[in-house]
Design a protein around this motif. Structure first.
Motif, PDB file in Angstrom:
ATOM      1  N   LEU A 113      -9.724 -83.774  -0.297  1.00  0.00           N
ATOM      2  CA  LEU A 113     -10.822 -83.333  -1.154  1.00  0.00           C
ATOM      3  C   LEU A 113     -11.405 -82.016  -0.660  1.00  0.00           C
ATOM      4  N   ALA A 114     -11.455 -81.827   0.653  1.00  0.00           N
ATOM      5  CA  ALA A 114     -11.954 -80.563   1.195  1.00  0.00           C
ATOM      6  C   ALA A 114     -11.069 -79.395   0.768  1.00  0.00           C
ATOM      7  N   ARG A 115      -9.773 -79.607   0.696  1.00  0.00           N
ATOM      8  CA  ARG A 115      -8.838 -78.543   0.319  1.00  0.00           C
ATOM      9  C   ARG A 115      -8.716 -78.373  -1.199  1.00  0.00           C
ATOM     10  N   TYR A 116      -9.036 -79.385  -1.961  1.00  0.00           N
ATOM     11  CA  TYR A 116      -8.697 -79.437  -3.384  1.00  0.00           C
ATOM     12  C   TYR A 116      -9.476 -78.407  -4.201  1.00  0.00           C
ATOM     13  N   SER A 117      -8.799 -77.885  -5.213  1.00  0.00           N
ATOM     14  CA  SER A 117      -9.445 -76.975  -6.159  1.00  0.00           C
ATOM     15  C   SER A 117      -8.781 -77.116  -7.515  1.00  0.00           C
ATOM     16  N   ASP A 118      -9.602 -77.372  -8.522  1.00  0.00           N
ATOM     17  CA  ASP A 118      -9.115 -77.461  -9.890  1.00  0.00           C
ATOM     18  C   ASP A 118     -10.234 -76.975 -10.804  1.00  0.00           C
ATOM     19  N   GLY A 119     -10.213 -75.702 -11.118  1.00  0.00           N
ATOM     20  CA  GLY A 119     -11.307 -75.135 -11.889  1.00  0.00           C
ATOM     21  C   GLY A 119     -12.596 -75.198 -11.090  1.00  0.00           C
ATOM     22  N   GLY A 120     -13.583 -75.925 -11.614  1.00  0.00           N
ATOM     23  CA  GLY A 120     -14.848 -76.049 -10.905  1.00  0.00           C
ATOM     24  C   GLY A 120     -14.937 -77.262 -10.019  1.00  0.00           C
ATOM     25  N   PHE A 121     -13.860 -78.000  -9.876  1.00  0.00           N
ATOM     26  CA  PHE A 121     -13.908 -79.212  -9.062  1.00  0.00           C
ATOM     27  C   PHE A 121     -13.185 -78.994  -7.740  1.00  0.00           C
ATOM     28  N   GLY A 122     -13.800 -79.483  -6.672  1.00  0.00           N
ATOM     29  CA  GLY A 122     -13.176 -79.426  -5.351  1.00  0.00           C
ATOM     30  C   GLY A 122     -13.791 -78.349  -4.479  1.00  0.00           C
ATOM     31  N   TRP A 123     -13.761 -78.613  -3.176  1.00  0.00           N
ATOM     32  CA  TRP A 123     -14.377 -77.684  -2.229  1.00  0.00           C
ATOM     33  C   TRP A 123     -13.571 -76.396  -2.067  1.00  0.00           C
ATOM     34  N   ASN A 124     -12.257 -76.480  -2.164  1.00  0.00           N
ATOM     35  CA  ASN A 124     -11.394 -75.316  -1.978  1.00  0.00           C
ATOM     36  C   ASN A 124     -11.662 -74.636  -0.636  1.00  0.00           C
ATOM     37  N   VAL A 125     -11.809 -75.431   0.396  1.00  0.00           N
ATOM     38  CA  VAL A 125     -12.045 -74.893   1.736  1.00  0.00           C
ATOM     39  C   VAL A 125     -10.707 -74.822   2.457  1.00  0.00           C
ATOM     40  N   ASN A 126     -10.079 -73.676   2.325  1.00  0.00           N
ATOM     41  CA  ASN A 126      -8.763 -73.451   2.914  1.00  0.00           C
ATOM     42  C   ASN A 126      -8.723 -72.199   3.776  1.00  0.00           C
ATOM     43  N   ASP A 127      -9.893 -71.694   4.111  1.00  0.00           N
ATOM     44  CA  ASP A 127     -10.001 -70.491   4.926  1.00  0.00           C
ATOM     45  C   ASP A 127     -11.255 -70.582   5.778  1.00  0.00           C
TER      46      ASP A 127
ATOM     47  N   TYR B 122     -11.903 -87.386 -11.916  1.00  0.00           N
ATOM     48  CA  TYR B 122     -11.090 -87.247 -10.704  1.00  0.00           C
ATOM     49  C   TYR B 122     -11.161 -88.546  -9.920  1.00  0.00           C
ATOM     50  N   VAL B 123     -10.015 -89.174  -9.741  1.00  0.00           N
ATOM     51  CA  VAL B 123      -9.908 -90.426  -8.996  1.00  0.00           C
ATOM     52  C   VAL B 123      -9.694 -90.078  -7.529  1.00  0.00           C
ATOM     53  N   LEU B 124     -10.570 -90.584  -6.675  1.00  0.00           N
ATOM     54  CA  LEU B 124     -10.498 -90.274  -5.253  1.00  0.00           C
ATOM     55  C   LEU B 124      -9.873 -91.433  -4.492  1.00  0.00           C
ATOM     56  N   GLY B 125      -8.756 -91.170  -3.845  1.00  0.00           N
ATOM     57  CA  GLY B 125      -8.116 -92.202  -3.052  1.00  0.00           C
ATOM     58  C   GLY B 125      -6.696 -92.477  -3.513  1.00  0.00           C
ATOM     59  N   PRO B 126      -5.872 -93.061  -2.631  1.00  0.00           N
ATOM     60  CA  PRO B 126      -4.459 -93.329  -2.942  1.00  0.00           C
ATOM     61  C   PRO B 126      -4.311 -94.548  -3.842  1.00  0.00           C
ATOM     62  N   SER B 127      -3.088 -94.798  -4.255  1.00  0.00           N
ATOM     63  CA  SER B 127      -2.817 -95.924  -5.150  1.00  0.00           C
ATOM     64  C   SER B 127      -3.080 -97.272  -4.481  1.00  0.00           C
ATOM     65  N   SER B 128      -3.094 -97.316  -3.170  1.00  0.00           N
ATOM     66  CA  SER B 128      -3.436 -98.560  -2.483  1.00  0.00           C
ATOM     67  C   SER B 128      -4.908 -98.909  -2.641  1.00  0.00           C
TER      68      SER B 128
ATOM     69  N   LEU C 124     -15.863 -84.528   6.473  1.00  0.00           N
ATOM     70  CA  LEU C 124     -14.599 -84.869   7.110  1.00  0.00           C
ATOM     71  C   LEU C 124     -14.798 -86.135   7.934  1.00  0.00           C
ATOM     72  N   LEU C 125     -13.726 -86.850   8.211  1.00  0.00           N
ATOM     73  CA  LEU C 125     -13.838 -88.133   8.883  1.00  0.00           C
ATOM     74  C   LEU C 125     -12.990 -88.185  10.149  1.00  0.00           C
TER      75      LEU C 125
ATOM     76  N   PHE D 157     -12.443 -94.535   1.932  1.00  0.00           N
ATOM     77  CA  PHE D 157     -11.860 -93.599   0.958  1.00  0.00           C
ATOM     78  C   PHE D 157     -12.919 -93.066  -0.001  1.00  0.00           C
ATOM     79  N   ALA D 158     -14.022 -93.788  -0.153  1.00  0.00           N
ATOM     80  CA  ALA D 158     -15.084 -93.352  -1.060  1.00  0.00           C
ATOM     81  C   ALA D 158     -16.078 -92.404  -0.394  1.00  0.00           C
ATOM     82  N   MET D 159     -16.147 -92.414   0.921  1.00  0.00           N
ATOM     83  CA  MET D 159     -17.176 -91.655   1.641  1.00  0.00           C
ATOM     84  C   MET D 159     -17.252 -90.174   1.271  1.00  0.00           C
ATOM     85  N   PRO D 160     -16.127 -89.444   1.160  1.00  0.00           N
ATOM     86  CA  PRO D 160     -16.237 -88.004   0.849  1.00  0.00           C
ATOM     87  C   PRO D 160     -16.907 -87.707  -0.484  1.00  0.00           C
ATOM     88  N   ALA D 161     -16.965 -88.692  -1.383  1.00  0.00           N
ATOM     89  CA  ALA D 161     -17.601 -88.476  -2.680  1.00  0.00           C
ATOM     90  C   ALA D 161     -19.093 -88.225  -2.548  1.00  0.00           C
TER      91      ALA D 161
END
Length: 399
Positions: free
Chosen positions: A288-302, A250-256, A334-335, A210-214
């Motif tokens: 994380l690849a899809r995520y976008s929040d201001g300047g954070f996240g790859w926002n790769v959706n196209d 930004y916390v990366l990963g699910p609650s588990s 991506l994994l 879960f940490a790898m994409p960071a």
């Protein structure tokens, strides 16, 4: 039978030719190349007491270094048999080092036994430091790393934890391991980049997949990576967060992997905290690849992007590949969780961002995918499927 006899005779003649060639070649010592075997395979030369410098044949081949060795229309494999070889291949792909301008000023040497520090050190690949990551060991520098350093010819190295480093380099050692080392790396990052980060990533300390994409995001953005346990926040992480309480987290990963109670503890230090997650490592990387929040996240959706694909059970491959996300086609990690089967979630994501054109393919957007690891990690069947999903497709219009 006459046809079969002819084939048998031909085979016998070919065998005789090879035997004669082997005998002649073995007796003609003056023309042999140490370390070279028939067919171009590398063998280990016999050491002698007189040898004072390595023979050229003893250096690792591009394949041994993991240098890009197999490509399709839309994919390139860095096929190292281990993370040290893959990291060496990636470093040489990003920094070809044929001219002084192509060489990095510094490299980062990470300890193969400490994936947490290694992922956190990926931030040193960000501008303006741009130090590629190489893998080392306590008390020993792998041959692939030695070869890469020789080709890259840096002047200094950042050495993380117990990693060994070769002589001849000015070194800055960052002591410690795990979350404590990550906090120190974040502090070094502030000094090198000349100020606080725009964001901070908190990744799972006990769930490496879960940490790898960071690693890719840190290399691309310069955002430091800190760690949290599933049910507790390490003191070093809390102290690092208090240094910049106004910076979004930004916390990366699910609650588990990082529980909601830990997120609340982070929020008590810095109220601007949000979670980016998927329920499994494959979907988490896609999130994380899809995520976008201001300047954070790859926002790769196209379409029209680079991507890197690695195995989810090899966290150091994420570290080795991090420079690819901070250069060239600048893409998210991506994994895949299998050597021979593309996960359904990853297939759907790549299909969703598959490029297309209507009339003129030369004016279209294109995707490119780096594949990290050898056939045991990700086989050619899976690579070919990734290639097909990245291929530019005709959409409607006249054929």
């Amino acid at each position: 039978m006459p046809g079969a006899l002819k084939w048998l005779t031909a085979l016998v003649l070919i065998a005789v030719v090879f035997i004669v060639a082997a005998i002649v070649g073995g007796s003609n010592e003056g023309s042999s190349i140490p370390g070279a075997a028939p067919g171009g395979e590398q063998t280990t030369p016999t050491a002698t007491a007189e040898a004072t410098t390595p023979e050229p044949a003893e250096t690792e081949s591009p394949e041994e270094l993991g240098y890009p060795e197999f490509a399709t229309n839309n994919t390139t494999r860095v096929g190292g048999a281990d993370p040290a070889s893959s990291a060496a291949g990636v470093a040489l792909a990003v920094f070809p080092s044929q001219t002084p301008e192509q060489r990095p000023e510094a490299v980062v040497l990470v300890d193969e036994d400490d994936w947490q520090s290694a992922i956190a050190a990926s931030v040193l690949m960000a501008e303006p430091v741009r130090a590629p990551l190489l893998v080392s060991k306590p008390g020993e520098v792998p041959d692939a790393t030695e070869e890469a350093i020789g080709a890259l010819d840096p002047t200094k190295a950042f050495v993380i934890g117990e990693a060994d480093s070769p002589g001849g380099l000015r070194t800055t050692r960052i002591h410690g391991a795990g979350p404590a080392a990550a906090a120190t790396i974040a502090k070094v990052r502030d000094k090198l980049l000349g100020g606080p980060p725009k964001q901070v990533v908190v990744a799972p300390a006990s769930k490496p997949a879960f940490a790898m994409p960071a690693a890719a995001w840190a290399a691309r953005s310069g955002d430091p990576v800190l760690y949290a346990d599933a049910e507790s926040l390490p003191k070093a992480t809390a102290a690092a967060l208090r240094r910049h309480p106004e910076v979004p987290v930004y916390v990366l990963g699910p609650s588990s992997a990082i529980s909601s109670s830990v997120v609340r503890r982070i929020a008590a230090i810095d109220p601007r905290v949000r979670r980016v997650s998927g329920e499994d490592p494959v979907s988490n990387a896609i999130a994380l690849a899809r995520y976008s929040d201001g300047g954070f996240g790859w926002n790769v959706n196209d379409p029209g992007h680079g991507f890197v694909v690695a195995r989810s059970d090899s966290p150091l491959d994420a570290v080795a590949a991090a420079p690819l996300s901070a250069s060239g086609t600048w893409g998210p990690l991506l994994l895949t969780d299998s050597a021979d089967t593309l996960p359904a979630a990853l297939r759907e994501y790549l299909l969703d961002v598959k490029p297309g054109y209507t009339t003129d393919p030369t004016r279209a957007f294109y995707n490119h995918v780096w594949v990290i690891g050898d056939q045991d990690a990700i086989d050619v069947t899976q690579q070919s499927e990734i290639d097909e999903l990245a291929e530019l497709a005709k959409i409607g219009g006249e054929r």
